[in-house]
Every structure is written in structure tokens, then in C-alpha cells.
Enzyme design. Structure first.
Site, mmCIF file in Angstrom:
data_model
loop_
_atom_site.group_PDB
_atom_site.id
_atom_site.type_symbol
_atom_site.label_atom_id
_atom_site.label_comp_id
_atom_site.label_asym_id
_atom_site.label_seq_id
_atom_site.Cartn_x
_atom_site.Cartn_y
_atom_site.Cartn_z
ATOM 1 C CE LYS A 7 -3.752 -1.387 2.920
ATOM 2 N NZ LYS A 7 -4.176 -1.310 4.292
ATOM 3 N NE ARG A 8 4.811 0.478 4.112
ATOM 4 C CZ ARG A 8 4.119 -0.539 4.601
ATOM 5 N NH1 ARG A 8 2.977 -0.311 5.212
ATOM 6 N NH2 ARG A 8 4.547 -1.772 4.491
#
Ligand code: GLU
Length: 488
Positions: free
Chosen positions: A259-260
Site C-alpha cells: 500500500k505504501r
């Protein structure tokens, strides 16, 4: 005999932004539905009350709409082509899960469990400590009426567990092939939480059945949920859909795209100026191989897409390739459309907000056309169009020590004089003019072109002078040549 209608669903949990991996899942479902004249359903799985938020639902919907992944029905019916219609939300369908749960209790396939979270955690730790795989030990399966009343008297709200029977379960995944599971590894699992809300597996299975889903196309991280869901279909007397688990999307280090990671967020693509059809095209290639040309618009994708050509092995996300695909789509755009799309980026850049606001639209279009081949994302327009729009060239200077020898100064002065005499600059007269400069000064190659290029653009490389100078126009060119003389 009429074939069953293809009905698929995209079922995001609104617990965060739409991840690019989920977009690929949505896309494969969407393509499968569109190809077969089926239905694509959007179902918001918001039964995790702590983590679900309406703002994430809104953001997911915005991203899907931007990408053009439209859905075909909602709780209010089917679209009539006018206005919006909402997605299904599991939080608005609790009665369906409660009704299904009651049926399972009645049939003896589910039972109330009064074990508290603390008790469950303690037992889990004990199992781990004695090297056992943790699973529910089934102690509430056979509670007597008396024991149940005793629990009730303690004011404990029970959860509802599904009884697992049998040893083995297998199913044929459309992509992964035959998959087998040892049911002994699964403990009786919770289907309704103590607060009366369904768990993901239960709500999903009930909805997939009630919504007549024919194919469940989703990431392979959900394979481990499939046995539980299959047992639930069976227990509820529903026909199981066909499962197709898509390979994972990995980053360059072979780790699931996090997600990062910049690449995982749809919003980043929107901001950088990726075009939706380019993202769709690139994502379609992640796991699916078209056996041939890779650049294709939606119509072709719909026509060619098949679950049979989805591979089993993971796909590596390659931002360079995604960007290249985007550049191909940018090249295909008409200049008016491209100019419209570039304008917000140009206006945001304070260096040229004013120039852009005052610029003649036709001239702006010519500038955009000149930089079109250089753009792989729209945001790059500020970099590539800078020297057309920003009259103060000095800060753009690329060469740390520009060639400003005495010959270069003479050249720039001579060019300014010549330009002054021409009314309307064209490629033809600029060509002649440079030729004259060459003959008169004796300068050739770099010595001839570099001072002019630096004065005009501040860059060592760029478009041909015969194209650049007429596009900049007489006034701008003279201003820049004089500006260069002032640097000295
Ligand atoms: N809500 C689940 C998710 O977001 C959906 C899984 C499924 O497609 O069954 O991962």
C-alpha cells in the site's frame, strides 16, 4: 438451452484507498462481464465496522468512475441511463444474513458460541505453545440447554459458528486448477459476530448466492477463504459459482505490491497524468497475456480477454512499462484534447500561470503539439513546455557555464538584428537566416547552434531551431536574445 447469464462482482472493503491490485481484479471482472454481455456488480463489503468508513467508499467509487469501470445494478434496480445508482452495501443487507443464519441454526449446521475473546486468545496461545496449529476446539458445539442458560445468565452475547464436517474438500479453480484442502485444519468458524454482524466469509457467500454470481474472479490471496465459502454454499443449498483466482502482483523485489508503494495508488496515477485507458490497458497485461499486440483499447480488450489466457504465476508491476503504455495513448490524442488535459498542470505552475492565461489558444495548441512526443505522463508538460511559456530563460539554463564567448555574443547580436528585419517568421526564412549567419560568421556546428539554442531555451538539446524559432515568434525570440546579452 439458454446459457446462464454471466454475473460477476467487485467487492471492495471500504477500509482504505483503492489499491491498483484491486483495480486489476475489478477490471478482469468487468471485462469478463462485458465480453459475455453479462452483469458487473459493485458490492461494498462494509461489515467490519471498526475499519470501514464512508469516505473510503466514496474514494473507491470516484476511482472506478474515473477509470470507466461502470457497474450495472444496485439496490434500487438497474440503470436507466439517467443519473447514478448506488452500489450494494452489506451494511444495508443485514436481514439477509440473519435469515440465512437462522436457517443454519435450524438445520443444526451452526451453533452459538459463548467463548469470550480473552478465553479464545488464551487457548490459542496454549495451542501455539504446544506446537499445535491454532483452531477453535469446538467446545460450544455440544452445550446442553442448561449450560446455554448459564452462559446467557452471564450476559454474554454469543457469536454463531459454522460446523465443519468432513475431512477433505477440493474444487477446480478456473486459473489455478484443482485445489485440495484438509478440513481438519479448519476449526468451526464464526459466521455471525457477537454484535449481530456477519463475518466476511458468511456475508460474501450469502450475497454471492442471492446475487446469482456465476464467477468469482479475485486475487489469489482469497484462495484460503474459498473452502469455507464452499461449505457455506453447500449448507445453504446454493449452487457454487466458478472460482478464478488471479495471480498476485509483485514489486521488483518479488514482494506483494504494498500500500505504501507509489504504484499502488490510483490517485497517484491521476495526479501524474496517466490516462484511464492506458492504466486499463497496462493492468490488463498483468497476469493475462493477449498473445499478440499489447496496446489495445477497451473494445479490443473486451473482445480478446479470456480467463483461459490468465497465467498462474505472479505478475511483476513495471512502472516503466506502464509509463510507456501511457505515452502511446498520449501520442494518439488529438491536440485539442491533449491541450485541455495539459492545461490544469500548466496553470498550476506559477512560472507560467499568467502566460497561459493570456496565451492565444491556437498558439498554445501548437506548443502542446510540439511537446506531445516527449510526454509519457501529462505532468511532464511543465518540464517540456517550460521554455515556450516561461520567458525568463536564465533559471532554466542547463549548462552550468554556457558558451558565451566573444563569438557567441556576436552571433546572438547578429541574429537579433536579422530577426528584427523579418515580419513573419517561418521555417523557411529561419533556415535562410541561419545559413546567412553561418556564412557571415564562419561558425559551424555546435559553435553556431549552441548560443542560439541556449538563448532561446536555456537547454542544450531540444527541437530543431527552424521549428522552435517560428513557434516562439519574433517578439519572444528578440526578448530572449537580448536577455542573453544581459547575462554577460
Ligand atoms: N472484501 C474482500 C476484499 O476486499 C472481497 C474478497 C472477495 O472478492 O471475495 O478483499
Amino acid at each position: 438451452m439458454s446459457q446462464k447469464q454471466i454475473r460477476v462482482r467487485f467487492a471492495p472493503s471500504p477500509t482504505g484507498k483503492l489499491h491498483i491490485g484491486n483495480v486489476r481484479t475489478a477490471l478482469f471482472n468487468w471485462l469478463w462481464a462485458r465480453k459475455h454481455d453479462g452483469r458487473f456488480i459493485l458490492r461494498i463489503e462494509d461489515t467490519d465496522r471498526e475499519r470501514s468508513e464512508r469516505q473510503w467508499e466514496t474514494s473507491i467509487i470516484k476511482d472506478l468512475r474515473w477509470l470507466g469501470l461502470d457497474w450495472d445494478e444496485g439496490p434500487d434496480g438497474t440503470p436507466d441511463g439517467v443519473g447514478d445508482f448506488g452500489p450494494y452495501r452489506q451494511s444495508e443487507r443485514l436481514s439477509f444474513y440473519q435469515e440465512a443464519a437462522q436457517r443454519l441454526i435450524k438445520d443444526g449446521q451452526a451453533y452459538y458460541c459463548y467463548c469470550t475473546t480473552e478465553e479464545l486468545t488464551r487457548r490459542r496461545k496454549q495451542q501455539l505453545a504446544s506446537s499445535q496449529a491454532p483452531k477453535y476446539d469446538g467446545r460450544c458445539r455440544k452445550l446442553t440447554a442448561q449450560e446455554m442458560s448459564a452462559h446467557e445468565a452471564r450476559n454474554i452475547n454469543p457469536s454463531l459458528r459454522f460446523k465443519i464436517e468432513g475431512d477433505k474438500l477440493e474444487f477446480n479453480d478456473r486459473i489455478k486448477g484443482k485445489l485440495e484442502f484438509d478440513l481438519a485444519a479448519f476449526g468451526d468458524f464464526v459466521i455471525m459476530r457477537a454484535d449481530g454482524w456477519p463475518t466476511y466469509n458468511f456475508a460474501g457467500a450469502v450475497d454471492d448466492s442471492l446475487m446469482n454470481i456465476s464467477h468469482i474472479i479475485r486475487g489469489e490471496d482469497h484462495i484460503s477463504n474459498t473452502p469455507k465459502q464452499l461449505l457455506l454454499y453447500q449448507a445453504l443449498g446454493y449452487e457454487a459459482p466458478c472460482f478464478a483466482h488471479l495471480p498476485l502482483i509483485l514489486d521488483h523485489d518479488n514482494k506483494p505490491l504494498s500500500k505504501r508503494d507509489w504504484c499502488s495508488s490510483v490517485n497517484n496515477y491521476r495526479q501524474a497524468g496517466f490516462l484511464p485507458p492506458a492504466i486499463i490497458n497496462y493492468l490488463a497485461l498483468l497476469g493475462w497475456s493477449p498473445r499478440g499486440e499489447e496496446i489495445m483499447g477497451l473494445d479490443k480488450l473486451m473482445d480478446r480477454f479470456s480467463l483461459d489466457d490468465v497465467g498462474r504465476s505472479s505478475a511483476i508491476f513495471d512502472i516503466k512499462k506502464a509509463t510507456w503504455v501511457n505515452s502511446q495513448y498520449i501520442r494518439k490524442l488529438g491536440v485539442s484534447e491533449l491541450t485541455e488535459l495539459c492545461l490544469p498542470y500548466l496553470k498550476q505552475d506559477t512560472r507560467f500561470t499568467e502566460t497561459v492565461a493570456q496565451a492565444d489558444t491556437e498558439w498554445l495548441k501548437q506548443v502542446i503539439e510540439a511537446v506531445q512526443p516527449e510526454l509519457d505522463t501529462l505532468d511532464k508538460v511543465t518540464e517540456h513546455a517550460a521554455f515556450y511559456l516561461y520567458d525568463n530563460i536564465e533559471p532554466l539554463l542547463e549548462a552550468e557555464q554556457p558558451d558565451i564567448s566573444a563569438e557567441a555574443i556576436k552571433l546572438v547580436k547578429a541574429l537579433a538584428e536579422k530577426l528584427n528585419e523579418i515580419e513573419q517568421l517561418t521555417a523557411e526564412n529561419v533556415k535562410q537566416l541561419i545559413q546567412q549567419l553561418k556564412t557571415e560568421s564562419g561558425a559551424t556546428g555546435r559553435k553556431l547552434y549552441m548560443p542560439i539554442r541556449l538563448a532561446m531555451t536555456g537547454q542544450a538539446h531540444g527541437p530543431e531551431l527552424v521549428e522552435l524559432i517560428p513557434l516562439l515568434g519574433k517578439k519572444r525570440c528578440l526578448q530572449r536574445l537580448h536577455q542573453m546579452l544581459n547575462w554577460l
